[in-house]
Design a protein around this motif. Sequence first.
Motif, PDB file in Angstrom:
ATOM      1  N   UNK A   1     -15.630  15.023  25.615  1.00  0.00           N
ATOM      2  CA  UNK A   1     -15.574  15.067  27.069  1.00  0.00           C
ATOM      3  C   UNK A   1     -14.138  14.788  27.502  1.00  0.00           C
ATOM      4  N   UNK A   2     -13.657  15.609  28.413  1.00  0.00           N
ATOM      5  CA  UNK A   2     -12.346  15.400  29.031  1.00  0.00           C
ATOM      6  C   UNK A   2     -12.591  15.013  30.481  1.00  0.00           C
ATOM      7  N   UNK A   3     -12.227  13.786  30.829  1.00  0.00           N
ATOM      8  CA  UNK A   3     -12.427  13.276  32.186  1.00  0.00           C
ATOM      9  C   UNK A   3     -11.143  13.551  32.951  1.00  0.00           C
ATOM     10  N   UNK A   4     -11.172  14.563  33.786  1.00  0.00           N
ATOM     11  CA  UNK A   4      -9.974  15.078  34.432  1.00  0.00           C
ATOM     12  C   UNK A   4     -10.085  14.927  35.943  1.00  0.00           C
ATOM     13  N   UNK A   5      -9.162  14.191  36.540  1.00  0.00           N
ATOM     14  CA  UNK A   5      -9.171  13.997  37.987  1.00  0.00           C
ATOM     15  C   UNK A   5      -8.886  15.304  38.727  1.00  0.00           C
ATOM     16  N   UNK A   6      -9.333  15.410  39.978  1.00  0.00           N
ATOM     17  CA  UNK A   6      -9.098  16.647  40.716  1.00  0.00           C
ATOM     18  C   UNK A   6      -7.632  16.919  41.037  1.00  0.00           C
TER      19      UNK A   6
END
Length: 269
Positions: A89-94
């Motif tokens: 999982x890559x948790x990427x901010x907007x």
Amino acid sequence: MREEVKVSIITVGMNHLRFIKELYRSLYDNKTQPKANFEAIYVDNCSKDGSVEYIKENYPQVRIFENKEKKGFGKNNNFGVSMAQGQYVALINPDIVLQENAIDNLLDYIEKDLSVGIVVPKLLNPDLSIQHSVRSFISLKILFHRVISRGKDEANNKTTDDYLQKDIDTNLIQPIDWAIGAAFLLSKDFFEELGGFDEAYFLYLEDEDLCLRTWKMRRKVMYVPESRMIHNHLRASRKIGKKMLFHIKSMTIFFFKHGISAKNHEQYK
């Protein structure tokens, strides 16, 4: 037969339309799109700016989940991970804009070293200067200096510089205490082993807490500068208001949970 999803790219947004346009443009652009098979998951936190409508119209392949009530950063990301089909999982901010091979370089590194728990990229400001995204663990001393400098990264004192790790070589792969949670990549299994983000934090310090718990589980947090992302960093807690109160509450939770001295955490590294 459908190819197995390698990485789920999870973004939580709330009225971030102008940033989301750049994020998804970079995610699906031929030059910066990940080579690894991926899916994109967007968790909308009650936006009113047309974010969901824009994504549906322009990127129908994105899996969208809409909240009926506002939830915290950690809870939203935990939900996004629970819906993920990827091995990682890559948790990427907007407010992130991917650069070429940004996701693939993180994947390449984490797959080569089983002692690594979390990998983070080099973050750049919009003018492509280095963003101070790496941090040392917080302590009461550091907190004091951050308060008197009103959280300004430009404050001219050694404690602040050490906290912001301004002296590290940003061209070297290296273990770090933690990094701001604009872009994390880890295996879904390890995220679940950690128990995800601690939902006691509504906003702020979830990222530091996750990294510290990673070290406590004898897994490394690694800075991988070959992965580069632009981060339109938004600071919103310098003035007294709801967000600053969230920050104070989160700091209290962190200190009660992990102790007040950063030195206490060195034993885990």
